[in-house]
Write a protein that holds these residues in place. Sequence first.
Motif, PDB file in Angstrom:
ATOM      1  N   GLY A  17       1.587   1.583   3.646  1.00  0.00           N
ATOM      2  CA  GLY A  17       2.831   2.035   3.050  1.00  0.00           C
ATOM      3  C   GLY A  17       2.921   3.540   2.985  1.00  0.00           C
ATOM      4  N   LEU A  18       3.897   4.022   2.265  1.00  0.00           N
ATOM      5  CA  LEU A  18       4.175   5.444   2.183  1.00  0.00           C
ATOM      6  C   LEU A  18       3.108   6.178   1.373  1.00  0.00           C
ATOM      7  CD1 LEU A  18       8.019   5.324   1.437  1.00  0.00           C
ATOM      8  CD2 LEU A  18       6.905   5.600   3.656  1.00  0.00           C
ATOM      9  N   SER A  19       2.840   7.402   1.744  1.00  0.00           N
ATOM     10  CA  SER A  19       1.913   8.233   0.984  1.00  0.00           C
ATOM     11  C   SER A  19       2.457   8.435  -0.423  1.00  0.00           C
ATOM     12  CB  SER A  19       1.742   9.589   1.674  1.00  0.00           C
ATOM     13  OG  SER A  19       1.271   9.432   2.994  1.00  0.00           O
ATOM     14  N   GLY A  20       1.612   8.214  -1.419  1.00  0.00           N
ATOM     15  CA  GLY A  20       2.045   8.378  -2.801  1.00  0.00           C
ATOM     16  C   GLY A  20       2.637   7.138  -3.424  1.00  0.00           C
ATOM     17  N   ALA A  64      -9.413  -7.593   1.421  1.00  0.00           N
ATOM     18  CA  ALA A  64      -8.269  -6.684   1.354  1.00  0.00           C
ATOM     19  C   ALA A  64      -8.629  -5.413   2.114  1.00  0.00           C
ATOM     20  CB  ALA A  64      -7.914  -6.349  -0.091  1.00  0.00           C
ATOM     21  N   VAL A  65      -7.735  -4.986   2.993  1.00  0.00           N
ATOM     22  CA  VAL A  65      -7.945  -3.771   3.777  1.00  0.00           C
ATOM     23  C   VAL A  65      -6.760  -2.844   3.540  1.00  0.00           C
ATOM     24  CG1 VAL A  65      -8.254  -2.788   6.070  1.00  0.00           C
ATOM     25  CG2 VAL A  65      -9.244  -5.023   5.528  1.00  0.00           C
ATOM     26  N   LEU A  94       0.705  -9.052   5.200  1.00  0.00           N
ATOM     27  CA  LEU A  94       0.927  -7.614   5.313  1.00  0.00           C
ATOM     28  C   LEU A  94       1.753  -7.159   4.102  1.00  0.00           C
ATOM     29  CD1 LEU A  94       0.852  -4.890   6.681  1.00  0.00           C
ATOM     30  CD2 LEU A  94       2.748  -5.615   8.151  1.00  0.00           C
ATOM     31  N   LEU A  95       1.148  -6.315   3.290  1.00  0.00           N
ATOM     32  CA  LEU A  95       1.790  -5.804   2.086  1.00  0.00           C
ATOM     33  C   LEU A  95       2.144  -4.339   2.305  1.00  0.00           C
ATOM     34  CD1 LEU A  95       2.549  -5.842  -0.929  1.00  0.00           C
ATOM     35  CD2 LEU A  95       0.126  -5.458  -1.455  1.00  0.00           C
ATOM     36  N   MET A 143       5.469  -8.774   2.605  1.00  0.00           N
ATOM     37  CA  MET A 143       5.818  -8.470   1.229  1.00  0.00           C
ATOM     38  C   MET A 143       6.005  -6.959   1.095  1.00  0.00           C
ATOM     39  SD  MET A 143       3.581  -9.374  -2.190  1.00  0.00           S
ATOM     40  CE  MET A 143       3.339 -11.037  -1.551  1.00  0.00           C
ATOM     41  N   VAL A 144       7.104  -6.556   0.478  1.00  0.00           N
ATOM     42  CA  VAL A 144       7.381  -5.140   0.232  1.00  0.00           C
ATOM     43  C   VAL A 144       7.464  -4.932  -1.273  1.00  0.00           C
ATOM     44  CG1 VAL A 144       8.979  -3.215   0.559  1.00  0.00           C
ATOM     45  CG2 VAL A 144       8.607  -4.873   2.414  1.00  0.00           C
TER      46      VAL A 144
END
Length: 294
Positions: A17-20, A64-65, A94-95, A143-144
């Motif tokens: 996902g996004l940084s932060g 979990a990776v 994929l999360l 999943m988002v």
Amino acid sequence: MSENEQRPRVRLALVTGLSGSGKSSVAKCFEDLGYYTVDNLPVPLLRLFLDDILTLAEGKDRIAVVTDARAPGFSKAFPLLMQGIDRTDIAPTLLFLEASDEALVRRFSETRRPHPLAREGSVIEGIRREREELAEVRGSADMVIDTSDWSIHQVRRHIYREFTDHPGEEPELVVSLVSFGFKYGIPHGTDLLFDVRFLPNPYFIPELKKATGLDVPVQEYLEGEEEFGELVQRLTDFLLFLLPRYRRENRSYLTVGIGCTGGRHRSVASIERLAALLDDQGWAVRVLHRDITN
């Protein structure tokens, strides 16, 4: 296992996902759930890991990776890696973590760290660039999670609900009970702190001076004092009130410090008695007598 029985598929959570957006915090959530967790794995190593995941994860059935989306070519390489997973033995999820521009700008401002994709530009430029680059990965996510308005407790609660093997089950809260001497300083990381220096000090009893709170004569001496029994019972009742509420907030660890002057007599005996009472109530307790040998 017989030939007719099929081995359950390994549950694999791939987190990016996004940084932060909170990937490292989510990694800790998976660790608390008992997942074999690998954090910040770059794409080249991720490919190797996924190719031989059952061996490298040492036979664990929940993995979990967390992988870094900032690596060059990540957005193109990652979907191919997902396609290459053998779903006969592995059930991947994929999360993808994201947050609003405003939330991410605030977080980078609070940490005073530059955005990895905008070291020479503004934070918002880096955020928008990264969001564009990861659009395809986000679109393929199972999943988002948008962490914009969520506290870490809300994130943990969501991860626990979605990825536990037993719905409704919460990770165990481990209670650490630490005795110490105030003359040597307060233990680092103590959540709750209690001072028992008001109790009569066995140190001034010649035959008890060299003993400790682990010794029966010292325990019997203190238990002969009405205040000692009342103290321990009040502390037990207080913790039995607090602990379920800490666990409800998805706390995994709680450290309780009890101190006396030197950390050898009163605090040690208090911890030992408190630990036994909490253990009787089914709480997982760890005991440390930090200054007992001083």
